[in-house]
Enzyme design. Structure first.
Site, PDB file in Angstrom:
ATOM      1  CB  ALA A  80      44.820  85.554  90.578  1.00 20.00           C
ATOM      2  N   GLY A 126      43.093  80.633  90.827  1.00 14.97           N
ATOM      3  CA  GLY A 126      44.182  80.445  91.779  1.00 14.97           C
ATOM      4  C   GLY A 126      43.742  79.792  93.068  1.00 14.97           C
ATOM      5  CD  GLU A 129      45.966  77.812  88.975  1.00 20.90           C
ATOM      6  OE1 GLU A 129      46.573  77.536  87.929  1.00 20.90           O
ATOM      7  OE2 GLU A 129      45.723  78.987  89.327  1.00 20.90           O
ATOM      8  CD  GLU A 149      42.403  80.287  85.776  1.00 19.88           C
ATOM      9  OE1 GLU A 149      42.970  80.219  86.872  1.00 19.88           O
ATOM     10  OE2 GLU A 149      41.593  79.410  85.368  1.00 19.88           O
TER      11      GLU A 149
END
Length: 273
Positions: A80, A126, A129, A149
């Site tokens: 992200a 992300g 993901e 994370e």
């Protein structure tokens, strides 16, 4: 003077102008390429919203029978956008941010056609993901995958804590999530995180797509639906779903063509009917 019978208009698919990704279809394969190479394709909110838009395009594109997601430059997607995460002021803003990513990836997972993530370089946070939201994952030998994370004082928020255990098991998933470590393509293959490893992830993904495209499009959609709908159900309930969808498949023209082609010892010519 109005015509008594209006001529039926041909459907024209409108493709939006994308700033952070590209989209194209060739021989049944829809290719989505993230295009923030300077940021290692970090998933900004603008990019996430464009992904949501391109998923709508794929769902309406009759030429798209398999979709491949990849990244431009040195990485698939390095995670992200940390600048945006740093700007989150309270738990409510952070929750909305997580729901945005989860919603986009849920739409990718819900596509009726098979989806493949072609992973090279980093697929972290992300980015991983996003790959987990796809049906299949192909990695190049230089790929590095992980959910780091916790090292930032966060947890995966775009589906990683839920999709990863369902894919590779609770113990292996917690190993990656709690350590935040990166794994190589070969280790990812060994734990079932990726399906194939090759020199060039995109070329390997295209080869996989070619094998998929030889099969009946209705059968592909129904097979995917059967697997997805059966997850988490009791076996007896899941088998009922499978039987229903098998019955639907058996009533299609594609099934008749497939059996006929097999008996006649020739390649089938499926029409998706």
């Amino acid at each position: 003077m109005a015509h008594e019978h209006e001529q039926e208009r041909e459907f024209v698919l409108e493709i939006p102008e994308f700033a952070h990704l590209s989209y194209g279809v060739e021989e049944g394969v829809a290719l989505v390429t993230l295009k923030r190479p300077g940021a290692l394709n970090a998933l900004s909110q603008d990019l996430l919203r464009e992904l949501a838009e391109v998923v709508e395009v794929i769902a309406q594109d009759s030429e798209a029978r398999v979709a491949i997601f990849t990244g431009e430059g040195k990485a698939f997607a390095a995670g992200a956008d940390l600048k945006e995460i740093a700007a989150l002021k309270d738990p409510f803003m952070a929750r909305e941010y997580a729901l945005l990513g989860q919603g986009v990836f849920a739409e990718i997972a819900a596509l009726p056609i098979p989806t493949i993530a072609a992973i090279h370089g980093y697929a972290l946070g992300g980015g991983l993901e996003l790959a987990l939201a796809c049906d299949l994952r192909v990695a190049s030998k230089d790929a590095r995958l992980g959910l780091p994370e916790v090292g930032l004082g966060l947890i995966p928020g775009f589906g990683g804590t839920q999709r990863l255990p369902r894919l590779i098991g609770r113990g292996r998933a917690l190993d990656l999530i709690l350590t935040g470590r990166h794994v190589s393509a070969e280790e990812a293959l060994g734990m079932g995180l990726v399906n194939r490893v090759g020199e060039d992830a995109l070329e390997e993904a295209k080869k996989l797509a070619e094998k998929i495209l030889k099969n009946g499009p209705v059968a592909l959609a129904l097979a995917k639906e059967s697997v997805v709908r059966g997850e988490g159900l009791d076996l007896s309930e899941a088998l009922e779903i499978e039987a229903d969808l098998f019955g639907y498949a058996a009533a299609t023209e594609d099934m008749k063509e497939g059996v006929r082609a097999f008996l006649e010892k020739r390649p089938p010519h499926f029409k998706g009917e």
